[in-house]
Design a protein around this motif. Structure first.
Motif, short mmCIF file in Angstrom:
data_model
loop_
_atom_site.label_atom_id
_atom_site.label_comp_id
_atom_site.label_asym_id
_atom_site.label_seq_id
_atom_site.Cartn_x
_atom_site.Cartn_y
_atom_site.Cartn_z
N LEU A 187 0.89 -1.17 0.00
CA LEU A 187 0.00 0.00 0.00
C LEU A 187 0.92 1.21 0.00
O LEU A 187 1.88 1.25 0.78
CB LEU A 187 -0.82 0.04 1.28
N VAL A 188 0.64 2.15 -0.88
CA VAL A 188 1.45 3.37 -0.92
C VAL A 188 0.57 4.52 -0.45
O VAL A 188 -0.53 4.72 -0.97
CB VAL A 188 1.96 3.63 -2.36
N PHE A 189 1.07 5.24 0.55
CA PHE A 189 0.34 6.41 1.05
C PHE A 189 1.11 7.67 0.67
O PHE A 189 2.32 7.75 0.90
CB PHE A 189 0.21 6.35 2.58
N ARG A 190 0.37 8.62 0.11
CA ARG A 190 1.00 9.90 -0.25
C ARG A 190 0.35 11.04 0.53
O ARG A 190 -0.61 11.65 0.05
CB ARG A 190 0.83 10.18 -1.74
N PRO A 191 0.86 11.32 1.73
CA PRO A 191 0.29 12.44 2.49
C PRO A 191 0.71 13.78 1.88
O PRO A 191 1.75 13.89 1.24
CB PRO A 191 0.91 12.29 3.89
#
Ligand SMILES: NC(=O)c1ccc[n+]([C@@H]2O[C@H](COP(=O)([O-])OP(=O)(O)OC[C@H]3O[C@@H](n4cnc5c(N)ncnc54)[C@H](OP(=O)(O)O)[C@@H]3O)[C@@H](O)[C@H]2O)c1
Length: 353
Positions: A187-191
């Motif tokens: 899972l890639v999170f881009r805040p």
């Protein structure tokens, strides 16, 4: 089930750890050497959040630490130690990063790209097909000034304004390659820019708005001519310029919740963003209030119009961005950023105190 976390002692990592502990996860903090052990720093942070006795008890009983050297191919553990660690991990949150805008590309790559490569190697070596929760950033969109950035995009064609952006772009690219070539689960999170309106505390690392304020303060001290003449300081901002600022408490909650609900092997990319862009004029007004310096952001302002652009070049480009971010992934899960607290001039003012 063991969840490993890199970067657990950073601004975002501490909030992620708090969310993970709230779900009673057994955590292994992969931290670099520091005079204060990582669990002590976590406990001090929890106290700043008003943690009660039960939350502190859970932290004491659910945290272990392993010292690592992210820049080393075996994370500083030697071949056997590396393998033993790899075989224990079910989930890994990779949150460690060099977020300094002042790092050279070489320095930023050492932590952000090489570090990610070594973490992926660890996950590939393990026997448990672990899930990677990779903390990327909306800054992988680089120098793109406008338009809507989609979650599926990873496009270098606009170039990069900082080594940070470029190294995070390259690191995310490694994760996508790992998924396609090794069948890794990710899972890639881009805040976007994370902040909090809770009062600053020595046991909580600074967030980017505080770092910006520190640099603006230093610039104002270095250039007294900027504020020494009568009338407001001129800092023209194009109409529609804005940035995206998100309360870190919601970001950490949404990321941990999205990971908990993740099923199957399909990789996902989630923008972790506020649904409302914050007008740049409000950021500048809050900074002006903070330093007691009135600022004129209109294009008509004529005095020293390019001052901040010249004196704080790392941030100059950011003043004219108007891009926004698709946030469909978390919205589908019912995890979009809530309308409150409103992130506006007052929020930024509180975040700077
Ligand atoms: N803050 C934001 O607004 C924001 C927005 C988007 C994405 N992100 C991403 O979120 C992640 C964390 O950012 P943050 O704001 O929490 O940064 P931070 O407060 O500077 O924390 C960085 C964390 O990474 C660790 N770290 C740094 N270099 C390391 C190394 N060489 N080896 C091992 N650990 C290392 C630090 O350990 P020490 O405590 O020992 O220094 C700390 O735990 C980064 O990947 C960043 O790109 C942050």
């Amino acid at each position: 089930m063991l969840t490993a976390v890199t970067g657990a002692t950073g601004f975002l990592g501490l909030h992620l750890v708090r969310e993970l502990l709230a779900r009673r996860r057994r955590l292994l903090l992969l931290a670099r050497p520091h005079p204060l052990p990582a669990p002590v720093r976590v406990e001090r942070f929890l106290r700043t959040c008003g943690a009660d006795a039960e939350e502190l008890r859970v932290a004491r009983t659910h945290l272990q630490t392993r010292e690592i050297a992210l820049e080393d191919g075996f994370l500083g553990l030697g071949r056997e130690g590396f393998q033993r660690l790899a075989d224990r991990i079910d989930v890994l949150w990779h949150c460690a990063g060099d977020i300094s805008f002042g790092s050279s590309l070489q320095q930023a790559r050492r932590t952000n790209v090489d570090g990610t490569r070594h973490v992926l190697r660890l996950l590939t070596a393990g026997e448990r097909a672990p899930l990677l929760c990779h903390v990327s950033t909306v800054a992988v969109a680089g120098a793109r000034p406008d338009g809507v950035v989609e979650e599926k995009e990873l496009d270098a064609s606009f170039g990069f304004n900082t080594p940070y952006e470029q190294s995070k772009f390259e690191a995310e690219g490694l994760v996508h390659r790992w998924v396609s070539e090794y069948g890794g689960r990710a899972l890639v999170f881009r805040p976007s820019c994370l902040a909090t309106h809770r009062p600053a505390h020595p046991d909580r690392p600074h967030h980017p708005l505080q770092v910006l304020a520190r640099q603006v303060g230093a610039m104002l001290r270095r250039h007294p001519e900027l504020t020494g003449t009568p009338g407001p300081m001129a800092l023209p901002v194009p109409a529609g310029a804005g940035t995206n600022v998100l309360p870190v408490e919601h970001a950490a909650y949404a990321m941990v919740e999205a990971a908990a609900r993740h099923t199957g092997d399909r990789p996902r990319i989630h923008h972790v963003v506020n649904r409302r862009n914050l007008p740049m004029t409000e950021v500048i007004a809050a900074l002006g209030d903070h330093f007691g310096v009135p600022v004129d952001t209109s294009w008509r302002s004529s005095r020293a119009p390019q001052d901040m652009r010249r004196t704080l070049p790392a941030y100059a480009y950011w003043l004219s961005f108007s891009r926004t971010y698709e946030g469909a992934g978390l919205a589908r899960l019912g995890l979009a950023c809530p309308a409150r607290p409103v992130v506006d001039r007052d929020y930024v003012a509180a975040a700077l105190h």
